[in-house]
Design a protein around this motif. Structure first.
Motif, mmCIF file in Angstrom:
data_model
loop_
_atom_site.group_PDB
_atom_site.id
_atom_site.type_symbol
_atom_site.label_atom_id
_atom_site.label_comp_id
_atom_site.label_asym_id
_atom_site.label_seq_id
_atom_site.Cartn_x
_atom_site.Cartn_y
_atom_site.Cartn_z
ATOM 1 N N ARG A 69 1.970 -14.983 -5.891
ATOM 2 C CA ARG A 69 3.078 -15.919 -5.717
ATOM 3 C C ARG A 69 4.117 -15.369 -4.746
ATOM 4 N N GLU A 70 4.502 -14.119 -4.946
ATOM 5 C CA GLU A 70 5.526 -13.525 -4.075
ATOM 6 C C GLU A 70 4.996 -13.311 -2.659
ATOM 7 N N VAL A 83 5.496 -16.525 -0.899
ATOM 8 C CA VAL A 83 6.920 -16.709 -0.587
ATOM 9 C C VAL A 83 7.264 -15.980 0.707
ATOM 10 N N TYR A 85 -2.647 -19.741 -4.930
ATOM 11 C CA TYR A 85 -1.874 -18.955 -3.965
ATOM 12 C C TYR A 85 -2.782 -18.265 -2.949
ATOM 13 N N ASN A 130 6.584 -24.247 -6.329
ATOM 14 C CA ASN A 130 6.283 -22.921 -5.802
ATOM 15 C C ASN A 130 5.739 -23.021 -4.387
ATOM 16 N N ILE A 131 6.174 -22.115 -3.529
ATOM 17 C CA ILE A 131 5.659 -22.066 -2.156
ATOM 18 C C ILE A 131 4.206 -21.591 -2.190
#
Length: 409
Positions: A64-65, A68, A108, A144-145
């Motif tokens: 996820r990060e 981002v 992701y 969420n990106i």
């Protein structure tokens, strides 16, 4: 007046000077009366820089990060291009994937586009603005990106063209079209004036880096008129990806030679030869979101068989970890693997009406002492797995064997 979606890759926007060059090209199209939507990638090298940064912090970055962070690359480019157009007196507006609301699933780093809300884009176009959208990214239902995987800006461009029912989607890159093979390996490679969606889909899936496979799938599914052009040449017709076979294609058995270095091969030896064993091996691989390419299961002997398959090198170690407990559970003898392989493919719709393609391919490779480890075929392609060290030789000799350096008739 036409609605045109243009996509520019990382090398096309790799510096302020190149961004200004893209802006001048976009401005010309807009001043000719066309509505223009532009999709851009991150500046060349930027995504690699971000990946390296993340791995300095975390050896296996949190997905996820990671997304981002990766999405910031395109955000820089869209803003710079909007500024360049404004400086020329052209009204422009930039949007991230989340602002446009390119809705994706939550996978992701390799998310898939579910739908696009094009209302904001249409409103801006009606006000005679150039709309600039960040490629490669979107958001999931939770906001969420997400990113679409390397090369995903092509997919963004084609998906937007489909949603907007654009007259043409133009993919600008550092080459002036689709070639019979990579000109860096075969200088005699020839640019194709047109290629069918079927052929382009095979070429993209087999390793051709000109277009990402999902962008071709989108174009074929939604009948998007797709053209590949050079962002560094002012003139040129590029390569048109067509929906129908050209009359001349009957004369050309092969349209191109594709190859892929990013392959790894895994073989499980001594597998019990019983119903459901393939699922026991490959089911968990699929559940882990790992794409399996070529699969070969040998003829059973004494109740045992061998199963070989290929995966992308990035998924190689992950696949091996998944298979270790499976091997023990099914009581297979051992796992043998390696990532020093490559896949070479011949592609062409003309194969349907031409016999002897496979024999020509196999004879040509045999004459050079190149051993074939695996073979896969479809109606319009034949792929082989070979030792990576023979890749460039194989591409050159096959290109010559099928006469692809000759001008189109």
């Amino acid at each position: 007046m036409s609605l045109i979606v243009q996509k520019y890759g990382g090398t096309s926007v790799g510096s302020p000077e190149r961004i200004k060059h893209v802006a001048r090209r976009v401005a010309r199209w807009q001043r000719q009366g066309h509505q223009v939507v532009v999709v851009v990638s991150a500046m060349s090298g930027e995504t690699n820089r971000l990946v390296a940064l993340a791995k300095e912090i975390q050896s296996q970055p949190d997905p996820r990060e990671f997304d981002v962070m990766l999405a910031t690359g395109e955000q820089v480019t869209i803003a710079l291009l909007a500024m360049a157009l404004m400086d020329m007196g052209v009204s422009a507006r930039s949007y991230t994937g989340g602002q446009v609301r390119i809705l994706t699933d939550s996978a992701y780093t390799k998310a898939r586009i579910m739908r696009i809300d094009e209302d904001r884009i249409r409103a801006d176009l009606a006000r005679n603005q150039v709309v600039i959208v960040a490629g490669f990214q979107g958001v999931d239902e939770a906001g969420n990106i997400t990113t679409l995987g390397r090369g995903g800006s092509d997919t963004t461009g084609v998906a937007l063209a489909a949603a907007l029912k654009a007259d043409e989607c133009q993919i600008y890159t550092d080459v002036d079209g689709v070639y019979t093979t990579d000109p860096r390996i075969v200088p005699e490679a020839r640019r194709l004036k047109s290629i069918t969606f079927e052929e382009m889909l095979e070429m993209a899936s087999l390793g051709s880096k000109v277009l990402q496979i999902r962008s071709v799938e989108f174009a074929g599914k939604y009948n998007v008129r797709l053209r590949v052009l050079s962002s560094f040449e002012e003139e040129g017709e590029g390569t048109l990806i067509t929906f129908e076979e050209d009359e001349k294609m009957e004369h050309a058995s092969i349209s191109g030679i594709a190859f892929n270095r990013d392959e790894a091969k895994i073989t499980i030896l001594g597998v019990p030869d019983r119903p459901g064993i393939a699922y026991q091996i490959l089911g968990p691989i699929g559940d882990a979101n790992i794409d399996v390419d070529m699969i070969v299961q040998n003829v059973g002997h004494d109740g045992l068989t061998d199963v070989s398959f290929t995966v992308h090198r990035n998924d190689y170690q992950k696949a091996l970890k998944i298979l270790e407990p499976i091997q023990k559970h099914i009581k297979a003898r051992e796992i043998v693997s390696g990532d020093k392989i490559a896949k070479v493919s011949v592609v062409g719709v003309g194969m349907r009406s031409h016999a002897g393609i496979a024999s020509t391919m196999f004879r040509t490779l045999a004459e050079e002492g190149i051993n074939i480890q695996m073979i896969s075929t479809s109606e319009i392609k034949i792929s082989v797995v070979i030792d990576e060290k023979y890749l460039e030789l194989a591409v050159r000799v096959l290109h010559k064997a099928f006469g692809l350096e000759q001008p189109a008739r």
